[in-house]
Motif scaffolding. Structure first.
Motif, PDB file in Angstrom:
ATOM      1  N   SER A 257       0.843  -1.189   0.000  1.00 57.50           N
ATOM      2  CA  SER A 257       0.000   0.000   0.000  1.00 57.50           C
ATOM      3  C   SER A 257       0.877   1.238   0.000  1.00 57.50           C
ATOM      4  N   THR A 258       0.311   2.363  -0.398  1.00 55.55           N
ATOM      5  CA  THR A 258       1.066   3.610  -0.441  1.00 55.55           C
ATOM      6  C   THR A 258       1.022   4.259   0.924  1.00 55.55           C
ATOM      7  N   ALA A 259       1.975   5.112   1.172  1.00 54.70           N
ATOM      8  CA  ALA A 259       2.091   5.723   2.484  1.00 54.70           C
ATOM      9  C   ALA A 259       0.910   6.638   2.788  1.00 54.70           C
ATOM     10  N   MET A 260       0.506   7.459   1.865  1.00 51.88           N
ATOM     11  CA  MET A 260      -0.550   8.426   2.113  1.00 51.88           C
ATOM     12  C   MET A 260      -1.865   8.019   1.470  1.00 51.88           C
ATOM     13  N   GLY A 261      -1.866   6.965   0.678  1.00 45.70           N
ATOM     14  CA  GLY A 261      -3.085   6.502   0.052  1.00 45.70           C
ATOM     15  C   GLY A 261      -3.523   7.315  -1.149  1.00 45.70           C
ATOM     16  N   ASP A 262      -2.651   8.233  -1.662  1.00 46.57           N
ATOM     17  CA  ASP A 262      -3.050   9.056  -2.786  1.00 46.57           C
ATOM     18  C   ASP A 262      -2.685   8.430  -4.126  1.00 46.57           C
ATOM     19  N   GLU A 263      -1.957   7.338  -4.128  1.00 46.74           N
ATOM     20  CA  GLU A 263      -1.633   6.635  -5.362  1.00 46.74           C
ATOM     21  C   GLU A 263      -2.259   5.258  -5.306  1.00 46.74           C
ATOM     22  N   GLU A 264      -2.687   4.755  -6.458  1.00 49.22           N
ATOM     23  CA  GLU A 264      -3.238   3.412  -6.502  1.00 49.22           C
ATOM     24  C   GLU A 264      -2.107   2.401  -6.551  1.00 49.22           C
ATOM     25  N   PRO A 265      -2.280   1.264  -5.872  1.00 48.96           N
ATOM     26  CA  PRO A 265      -1.232   0.247  -5.942  1.00 48.96           C
ATOM     27  C   PRO A 265      -1.111  -0.289  -7.355  1.00 48.96           C
ATOM     28  N   GLN A 266       0.089  -0.655  -7.726  1.00 47.93           N
ATOM     29  CA  GLN A 266       0.312  -1.165  -9.067  1.00 47.93           C
ATOM     30  C   GLN A 266      -0.052  -2.636  -9.118  1.00 47.93           C
ATOM     31  N   THR A 267      -0.731  -3.023 -10.198  1.00 50.02           N
ATOM     32  CA  THR A 267      -1.053  -4.431 -10.388  1.00 50.02           C
ATOM     33  C   THR A 267      -0.467  -4.865 -11.707  1.00 50.02           C
ATOM     34  N   GLN A 268      -0.104  -6.106 -11.779  1.00 50.09           N
ATOM     35  CA  GLN A 268       0.472  -6.655 -12.993  1.00 50.09           C
ATOM     36  C   GLN A 268      -0.595  -7.465 -13.705  1.00 50.09           C
ATOM     37  N   ASP A 269      -0.852  -7.138 -14.961  1.00 51.80           N
ATOM     38  CA  ASP A 269      -1.855  -7.863 -15.731  1.00 51.80           C
ATOM     39  C   ASP A 269      -1.285  -9.198 -16.183  1.00 51.80           C
ATOM     40  N   MET A 270      -2.085 -10.246 -15.999  1.00 55.92           N
ATOM     41  CA  MET A 270      -1.690 -11.574 -16.440  1.00 55.92           C
ATOM     42  C   MET A 270      -2.153 -11.753 -17.875  1.00 55.92           C
ATOM     43  N   VAL A 271      -1.272 -12.198 -18.727  1.00 52.29           N
ATOM     44  CA  VAL A 271      -1.606 -12.433 -20.119  1.00 52.29           C
ATOM     45  C   VAL A 271      -1.535 -13.932 -20.360  1.00 52.29           C
ATOM     46  N   THR A 272      -2.644 -14.489 -20.831  1.00 51.95           N
ATOM     47  CA  THR A 272      -2.644 -15.907 -21.151  1.00 51.95           C
ATOM     48  C   THR A 272      -2.686 -16.062 -22.655  1.00 51.95           C
ATOM     49  N   GLU A 273      -1.878 -16.946 -23.124  1.00 50.42           N
ATOM     50  CA  GLU A 273      -1.819 -17.184 -24.560  1.00 50.42           C
ATOM     51  C   GLU A 273      -2.786 -18.305 -24.920  1.00 50.42           C
ATOM     52  N   PRO A 274      -3.352 -18.269 -26.115  1.00 58.36           N
ATOM     53  CA  PRO A 274      -4.240 -19.357 -26.520  1.00 58.36           C
ATOM     54  C   PRO A 274      -3.439 -20.644 -26.687  1.00 58.36           C
ATOM     55  N   PRO A 275      -4.079 -21.781 -26.453  1.00 53.50           N
ATOM     56  CA  PRO A 275      -3.352 -23.039 -26.606  1.00 53.50           C
ATOM     57  C   PRO A 275      -2.950 -23.273 -28.052  1.00 53.50           C
ATOM     58  N   GLU A 276      -1.891 -24.017 -28.208  1.00 52.83           N
ATOM     59  CA  GLU A 276      -1.429 -24.336 -29.554  1.00 52.83           C
ATOM     60  C   GLU A 276      -2.426 -25.270 -30.225  1.00 52.83           C
ATOM     61  N   PRO A 277      -2.526 -25.215 -31.558  1.00 52.99           N
ATOM     62  CA  PRO A 277      -3.409 -26.150 -32.246  1.00 52.99           C
ATOM     63  C   PRO A 277      -2.991 -27.590 -31.952  1.00 52.99           C
ATOM     64  N   GLY A 278      -3.964 -28.428 -31.639  1.00 51.70           N
ATOM     65  CA  GLY A 278      -3.683 -29.825 -31.340  1.00 51.70           C
ATOM     66  C   GLY A 278      -3.320 -30.069 -29.885  1.00 51.70           C
ATOM     67  N   ALA A 279      -3.232 -28.994 -29.096  1.00 49.32           N
ATOM     68  CA  ALA A 279      -2.922 -29.159 -27.680  1.00 49.32           C
ATOM     69  C   ALA A 279      -4.163 -29.654 -26.959  1.00 49.32           C
ATOM     70  N   GLY A 280      -3.975 -30.332 -25.860  1.00 45.03           N
ATOM     71  CA  GLY A 280      -5.105 -30.815 -25.076  1.00 45.03           C
ATOM     72  C   GLY A 280      -5.197 -32.321 -25.138  1.00 45.03           C
ATOM     73  N   LEU A 281      -6.344 -32.807 -24.732  1.00 43.30           N
ATOM     74  CA  LEU A 281      -6.538 -34.250 -24.650  1.00 43.30           C
ATOM     75  C   LEU A 281      -6.982 -34.825 -25.987  1.00 43.30           C
ATOM     76  N   ASP A 282      -6.476 -36.000 -26.298  1.00 48.34           N
ATOM     77  CA  ASP A 282      -6.907 -36.695 -27.510  1.00 48.34           C
ATOM     78  C   ASP A 282      -8.232 -37.397 -27.291  1.00 48.34           C
ATOM     79  N   ASP A 283      -8.482 -37.824 -26.048  1.00 52.00           N
ATOM     80  CA  ASP A 283      -9.681 -38.589 -25.723  1.00 52.00           C
ATOM     81  C   ASP A 283     -10.432 -37.869 -24.610  1.00 52.00           C
ATOM     82  N   ALA A 284     -11.642 -37.416 -24.901  1.00 53.46           N
ATOM     83  CA  ALA A 284     -12.427 -36.677 -23.913  1.00 53.46           C
ATOM     84  C   ALA A 284     -12.790 -37.560 -22.723  1.00 53.46           C
ATOM     85  N   ASP A 285     -13.072 -38.844 -22.968  1.00 53.00           N
ATOM     86  CA  ASP A 285     -13.415 -39.753 -21.879  1.00 53.00           C
ATOM     87  C   ASP A 285     -12.233 -39.929 -20.929  1.00 53.00           C
ATOM     88  N   GLU A 286     -11.044 -40.019 -21.504  1.00 52.12           N
ATOM     89  CA  GLU A 286      -9.837 -40.157 -20.694  1.00 52.12           C
ATOM     90  C   GLU A 286      -9.641 -38.907 -19.835  1.00 52.12           C
TER      91      GLU A 286
END
Length: 105
Positions: free
Chosen positions: A11-40
């Protein structure tokens, strides 16, 4: 000030500045990534949930543990016991629990 330690305050000392947050960036999965068998995948998820539930039960309070594991089958056994009223109720209940064990594979 502490000697030999580094401390960080979010937190900031006087509360006049907003705390900095880091945005999380998620990349889309690669083609063909994931499970081959949905039941599995569904079976794997079910197994993972069962393992998590077991771990949760190991650390659960006593009442929660008993309510989740023993009480349901015990109530069914006691209900059957009252209906039958056998000469040896302890043996009857023990046999009922062994025959109707939900963890029996």
């Amino acid at each position: 000030r502490t000697r030999g330690r580094t401390t960080r305050c979010n937190s900031t000392a006087m509360g006049d500045e907003e705390p900095q947050t880091q945005d999380m960036v998620t990349e889309p999965p690669e083609p063909g990534a994931g499970l081959d068998d949905a039941d599995e995948g569904a079976q794997a998820q079910k197994a993972a949930m069962a393992t998590q539930n077991k771990m949760n039960l190991q650390t659960a309070p006593i009442r929660t543990y008993l309510d989740s594991t023993v009480v349901p089958i015990l109530l069914q056994g006691l209900s059957a016991l009252v209906k039958e009223r056998p000469a040896n109720p302890v043996e009857f209940l023990a046999a009922y629990l062994m025959q109707n064990n939900p963890q029996k594979a």
